[in-house]
Motif scaffolding. Structure first.
Motif, PDB file in Angstrom:
ATOM      1  N   VAL A 260      25.150  31.651-110.470  1.00 34.49           N
ATOM      2  CA  VAL A 260      25.919  32.621-109.678  1.00 34.49           C
ATOM      3  C   VAL A 260      27.332  32.102-109.432  1.00 34.49           C
ATOM      4  CG1 VAL A 260      26.111  33.697-107.396  1.00 34.49           C
ATOM      5  CG2 VAL A 260      23.918  33.719-108.609  1.00 34.49           C
ATOM      6  N   VAL A 261      27.440  30.841-109.076  1.00 32.39           N
ATOM      7  CA  VAL A 261      28.774  30.277-108.828  1.00 32.39           C
ATOM      8  C   VAL A 261      29.586  30.252-110.120  1.00 32.39           C
ATOM      9  CG1 VAL A 261      30.013  28.178-108.151  1.00 32.39           C
ATOM     10  CG2 VAL A 261      28.030  28.949-106.823  1.00 32.39           C
ATOM     11  N   ASP A 262      28.966  29.796-111.213  1.00 28.58           N
ATOM     12  CA  ASP A 262      29.689  29.697-112.484  1.00 28.58           C
ATOM     13  C   ASP A 262      30.104  31.069-113.022  1.00 28.58           C
ATOM     14  OD1 ASP A 262      29.408  26.967-112.349  1.00 28.58           O
ATOM     15  OD2 ASP A 262      27.877  26.838-113.929  1.00 28.58           O
ATOM     16  N   ALA A 263      29.243  32.066-112.846  1.00 35.23           N
ATOM     17  CA  ALA A 263      29.529  33.403-113.364  1.00 35.23           C
ATOM     18  C   ALA A 263      30.388  34.229-112.409  1.00 35.23           C
ATOM     19  CB  ALA A 263      28.223  34.144-113.651  1.00 35.23           C
ATOM     20  N   GLY A 264      30.451  33.828-111.152  1.00 34.05           N
ATOM     21  CA  GLY A 264      31.257  34.553-110.180  1.00 34.05           C
ATOM     22  C   GLY A 264      30.535  35.693-109.493  1.00 34.05           C
ATOM     23  N   GLY A 265      29.242  35.820-109.710  1.00 31.69           N
ATOM     24  CA  GLY A 265      28.488  36.882-109.042  1.00 31.69           C
ATOM     25  C   GLY A 265      27.047  36.924-109.514  1.00 31.69           C
ATOM     26  N   PHE A 266      26.230  37.634-108.753  1.00 31.55           N
ATOM     27  CA  PHE A 266      24.800  37.751-109.045  1.00 31.55           C
ATOM     28  C   PHE A 266      24.547  38.546-110.322  1.00 31.55           C
ATOM     29  CE2 PHE A 266      25.026  36.726-104.597  1.00 31.55           C
ATOM     30  CZ  PHE A 266      23.976  35.849-104.402  1.00 31.55           C
ATOM     31  N   GLY A 267      25.234  39.667-110.454  1.00 27.65           N
ATOM     32  CA  GLY A 267      25.050  40.514-111.630  1.00 27.65           C
ATOM     33  C   GLY A 267      25.504  39.818-112.905  1.00 27.65           C
ATOM     34  N   ALA A 268      26.582  39.070-112.825  1.00 29.63           N
ATOM     35  CA  ALA A 268      27.096  38.364-114.000  1.00 29.63           C
ATOM     36  C   ALA A 268      26.184  37.205-114.394  1.00 29.63           C
ATOM     37  CB  ALA A 268      28.507  37.863-113.730  1.00 29.63           C
ATOM     38  N   ALA A 269      25.506  36.614-113.426  1.00 23.74           N
ATOM     39  CA  ALA A 269      24.621  35.475-113.701  1.00 23.74           C
ATOM     40  C   ALA A 269      23.277  35.909-114.267  1.00 23.74           C
ATOM     41  CB  ALA A 269      24.402  34.672-112.416  1.00 23.74           C
ATOM     42  N   ALA A 270      22.841  37.115-113.937  1.00 25.95           N
ATOM     43  CA  ALA A 270      21.489  37.570-114.287  1.00 25.95           C
ATOM     44  C   ALA A 270      21.175  37.514-115.778  1.00 25.95           C
ATOM     45  CB  ALA A 270      21.257  38.977-113.725  1.00 25.95           C
ATOM     46  N   PRO A 271      22.012  38.049-116.671  1.00 27.64           N
ATOM     47  CA  PRO A 271      21.644  38.033-118.096  1.00 27.64           C
ATOM     48  C   PRO A 271      21.443  36.625-118.653  1.00 27.64           C
ATOM     49  CG  PRO A 271      23.466  39.538-117.730  1.00 27.64           C
ATOM     50  CD  PRO A 271      23.261  38.783-116.449  1.00 27.64           C
ATOM     51  N   GLY A 272      22.282  35.686-118.245  1.00 28.66           N
ATOM     52  CA  GLY A 272      22.162  34.312-118.722  1.00 28.66           C
ATOM     53  C   GLY A 272      20.885  33.638-118.268  1.00 28.66           C
ATOM     54  N   LEU A 273      20.353  34.086-117.146  1.00 28.69           N
ATOM     55  CA  LEU A 273      19.098  33.526-116.628  1.00 28.69           C
ATOM     56  C   LEU A 273      17.885  34.295-117.137  1.00 28.69           C
ATOM     57  CD1 LEU A 273      20.207  32.920-112.931  1.00 28.69           C
ATOM     58  CD2 LEU A 273      19.769  31.166-114.675  1.00 28.69           C
ATOM     59  N   GLY A 274      18.132  35.446-117.753  1.00 28.25           N
ATOM     60  CA  GLY A 274      17.016  36.275-118.204  1.00 28.25           C
ATOM     61  C   GLY A 274      16.295  36.943-117.052  1.00 28.25           C
ATOM     62  N   LEU A 275      17.032  37.208-115.975  1.00 23.33           N
ATOM     63  CA  LEU A 275      16.462  37.813-114.771  1.00 23.33           C
ATOM     64  C   LEU A 275      17.262  39.052-114.382  1.00 23.33           C
ATOM     65  CD1 LEU A 275      16.062  34.553-112.638  1.00 23.33           C
ATOM     66  CD2 LEU A 275      14.246  35.756-113.853  1.00 23.33           C
ATOM     67  N   SER A 276      16.687  39.832-113.494  1.00 19.30           N
ATOM     68  CA  SER A 276      17.439  40.952-112.925  1.00 19.30           C
ATOM     69  C   SER A 276      18.366  40.412-111.840  1.00 19.30           C
ATOM     70  CB  SER A 276      16.482  41.979-112.327  1.00 19.30           C
ATOM     71  OG  SER A 276      15.826  41.419-111.199  1.00 19.30           O
ATOM     72  N   GLN A 277      19.348  41.229-111.498  1.00 17.72           N
ATOM     73  CA  GLN A 277      20.257  40.843-110.414  1.00 17.72           C
ATOM     74  C   GLN A 277      19.472  40.620-109.123  1.00 17.72           C
ATOM     75  OE1 GLN A 277      23.557  43.492-109.823  1.00 17.72           O
ATOM     76  NE2 GLN A 277      24.078  42.626-107.831  1.00 17.72           N
ATOM     77  N   SER A 278      18.495  41.451-108.879  1.00 13.14           N
ATOM     78  CA  SER A 278      17.675  41.336-107.679  1.00 13.14           C
ATOM     79  C   SER A 278      16.907  40.012-107.652  1.00 13.14           C
ATOM     80  CB  SER A 278      16.698  42.512-107.618  1.00 13.14           C
ATOM     81  OG  SER A 278      15.828  42.372-106.529  1.00 13.14           O
ATOM     82  N   ALA A 279      16.350  39.609-108.797  1.00 14.38           N
ATOM     83  CA  ALA A 279      15.593  38.354-108.861  1.00 14.38           C
ATOM     84  C   ALA A 279      16.499  37.151-108.620  1.00 14.38           C
ATOM     85  CB  ALA A 279      14.893  38.229-110.203  1.00 14.38           C
TER      86      ALA A 279
END
Length: 142
Positions: free
Chosen positions: A14-33
């Motif tokens: 989240v910190v590296d991507a600048g947000g929850f939504g931006a981090a989600a695809p890289g983690l293979g998770l939904s923004q909510s997860a």
């Protein structure tokens, strides 16, 4: 206090991507997860780690936890890499005895290959155990 690696991965992403939504695809998770993972980490630590604004920023505690989270994740990756290399490592000692034709013709190329591609494999020089069984060794004395 239960802190786990998925929580730390989510925080760093989240910190590296600048947000929850931006981090989600890289983690293979939904923004909510991703949000739930960070919130769970914050509950475990007893304080917020992120200021939820655009872009996401770390709190004072988040600033202190983030480098340690990175170290923990890097250590975990190193452990996994070590285990993967251990399973794939080929090694040991090969004791050689053969006919003179093989010793002079095929063996030099095989030894070069081993030294280049299988650094964990050692070729032991012909020894007395090969001679005792009646095999000829690759040295010219026997």
């Amino acid at each position: 206090m239960a802190v786990n690696l998925p929580q730390l991965r989510a925080l760093v992403a989240v910190v590296d991507a600048g947000g929850f939504g931006a981090a989600a695809p890289g983690l293979g998770l939904s923004q909510s997860a991703v949000s739930h993972a960070v919130a769970s980490l914050e509950r475990a630590l007893g304080a917020p780690l992120l200021v939820r604004a655009a872009p996401v920023r770390t709190t004072a505690l988040g600033e202190r936890v983030l480098p340690q989270a990175r170290v923990a994740l890097a250590a975990t990756d190193a452990i996994c890499d070590t285990a993967a290399r251990h399973d794939q490592a080929v090694g040991g000692t090969v004791r050689l005895a053969s006919t003179p034709t093989v010793c002079q013709g095929l063996l030099p190329a095989l030894l070069r290959y081993w030294f280049e591609h299988l650094p964990g494999v050692r070729a032991a020089p012909p020894g007395s155990s090969a001679r005792a069984r009646g095999s000829r060794s690759c040295d010219r004395s026997g």
